[in-house]
Design an enzyme around this catalytic site. Structure first.
Site, PDB file in Angstrom:
ATOM      1  CE  LYS A 119      51.416 -20.046   5.928  1.00 34.15           C
ATOM      2  NZ  LYS A 119      52.553 -20.789   5.334  1.00 34.15           N
ATOM      3  CG  ASN A 142      60.647 -11.112   3.698  1.00 37.10           C
ATOM      4  OD1 ASN A 142      61.471 -11.766   4.335  1.00 37.10           O
ATOM      5  ND2 ASN A 142      60.634 -11.102   2.363  1.00 37.10           N
ATOM      6  CG  ASN A 176      63.284 -18.472   1.923  1.00 35.41           C
ATOM      7  OD1 ASN A 176      64.154 -17.617   2.118  1.00 35.41           O
ATOM      8  ND2 ASN A 176      62.088 -18.410   2.512  1.00 35.41           N
ATOM      9  CB  CYS A 221      80.793 -22.708   8.424  1.00 38.72           C
ATOM     10  SG  CYS A 221      81.363 -21.514   9.652  1.00 38.72           S
ATOM     11  CB  CYS A 242      53.889 -26.732  -5.472  1.00 39.40           C
ATOM     12  SG  CYS A 242      52.744 -28.076  -5.143  1.00 39.40           S
ATOM     13  CB  CYS A 295      83.124 -18.463   7.921  1.00 35.74           C
ATOM     14  SG  CYS A 295      81.351 -18.178   7.705  1.00 35.74           S
ATOM     15  CB  CYS A 300      80.918 -16.685  11.239  1.00 33.90           C
ATOM     16  SG  CYS A 300      81.343 -18.406  11.589  1.00 33.90           S
TER      17      CYS A 300
END
Length: 396
Positions: A119, A142, A176, A221, A242, A295, A300
């Site tokens: 892609k 990935n 995802n 959070c 799907c 958190c 964070c």
């Protein structure tokens, strides 16, 4: 010949065709160093620069100075990258590890002859055709794996328009939660501002969210249920089913994402912290949350502490107390003076005397201390209930 072997041959042929198309470009627009506001048909930026003449943006040409990383170039990410390219962004960094499939043709951007290509490679070749002035870096891997994750952080820190500088914004267009959490962790660690986007599996709703580490909630959070319960996403998908995909919904979400990207980079308008989209009812909910002090992401919490320290160092707004002196009327040469037009009788009536009533009208109560011209009881000693008093009022 097996199906796999046939697919490999088709993939190789597609890559060769794409390579030949790239080599056979007979006309290629030369790169330009500056955006021109000249209103001519041959200027690709004249309509964009018109935003300055309209008073919307003061510095649109600065768009060439920004570098944006787009993680995930699927249904939302590919359209986002195309919009930014057409807007004249200075540099795009594209991250994805998937390949173009014919099943993706219901979406925008990709074409059937690109099936089998990665892609990011297909996107780069198409986008360069649209605007050769944009600089591209593509990464076919990935980001959630250990080695790739560290490389991803390094590119965010050093992949800016000028070598060694960080990118100006990261756009999450993944599908995802694992990838979103990886982006969240990376941006929390280095304090990178990013925007998250998503489309529901039923394809009729979506959202965008601006995340500024320490200032706004990060993705951890207030995590989705699938993340909070540490559920494996793969177990939630039904076999043979799907996720739905509508190019309309994805284009709307991509448009909202790029619109807020431009407002953030060029500092015009207001950037919405969270903007949802319900396609069934054309509903656009917004909300604003505070970061969670508890958190689970330690970076964070560190960013929250640093943000609070920076806020504490900012100068406080001082409220000046102005002493208001009584108004004094000075004498004037025209000998003008204020004279009250209120008569003694009007003053007396205002002090409590009961006015004379027309025949048939009675008082339900009188002002304490005043003398009533009737023999009716005052409100102080009446034994009537509220309902009875209301019914009497209605008869008047």
């Amino acid at each position: 010949m097996s199906v796999e072997e046939l697919q490999k041959k088709i993939s190789l042929l597609n890559e060769k065709v794409a390579f030949l198309e790239k080599q056979c470009r007979s006309v290629k627009r030369e790169k330009i160093d500056e955006m021109s506001s000249e209103v001519v048909d041959s200027n690709p930026y004249s309509r964009l620069m018109a935003l300055k003449r309209m008073g919307i943006v003061n510095n649109y040409e600065n768009i060439r100075n920004f570098a944006v990383a787009v993680v995930g170039v699927g249904g939302v990410g590919s359209v986002t990258a195309e919009m930014l390219t057409r807007c004249g962004i200075g540099k795009l960094l594209l991250f994805d590890y998937d390949k173009v499939e014919l099943a993706n043709m219901n979406r925008l951007f990709y074409q059937p002859h690109q099936a089998g290509m990665s892609k990011v490679e297909a996107a780069e070749w198409t986008l360069k055709e649209i605007n050769p002035d944009v600089e591209f870096e593509v990464f076919n891997y990935n980001i959630t794996t250990m080695d790739n994750f560290q490389h991803f952080i390094d590119k965010i820190k050093t992949g800016g328009r000028e070598a060694g500088t960080p990118v100006d914004l990261v756009l999450s267009c993944v599908d995802n939660f694992e990838a979103r959490m990886a982006i969240n962790t990376a941006c929390n660690e280095i304090g990178q501002v990013w925007m998250e986007s998503g489309v529901s599996e039923n394809a009729v709703s979506g959202h965008i969210q601006v995340i500024k580490p320490g200032e706004t909630p990060c993705f951890a959070c207030a995590p989705p249920l699938v993340v909070a319960t540490k559920t494996d996403e793969k177990t939630l998908k039904r076999e043979g089913v799907c996720a739905a995909s509508l190019p309309t919904t994805m284009a709307v979400v991509a448009g909202l994402l790029v619109q807020n990207t431009l407002k953030y980079l060029l500092e015009f308008g207001s950037v919405t912290p969270y903007l949802g989209y319900n396609a069934l009812e054309d509903f656009f909910p917004t909300m604003q949350m505070k970061p969670n002090p508890q958190c689970d992401d330690n970076h964070c919490k560190r960013q929250q502490e640093e943000f609070q320290k920076r806020e504490a160092l900012k100068p406080k707004e001082t409220i000046l107390e102005v002493e208001i002196s009584p108004v004094e009327h000075e004498d004037n040469e025209w000998e003008i003076e204020l004279v009250s037009e209120t008569t003694d009788e009007e003053l007396k009536a205002a002090e409590g005397n009961v006015p004379v009533l027309s025949e048939g009208i009675k008082l339900e109560y009188t002002v304490p201390g005043s003398t009533s011209t009737t023999n009716e009881e005052t409100v102080g000693n009446t034994e009537l209930s509220i309902d009875e008093l209301m019914s009497q009022l209605k008869t008047i």
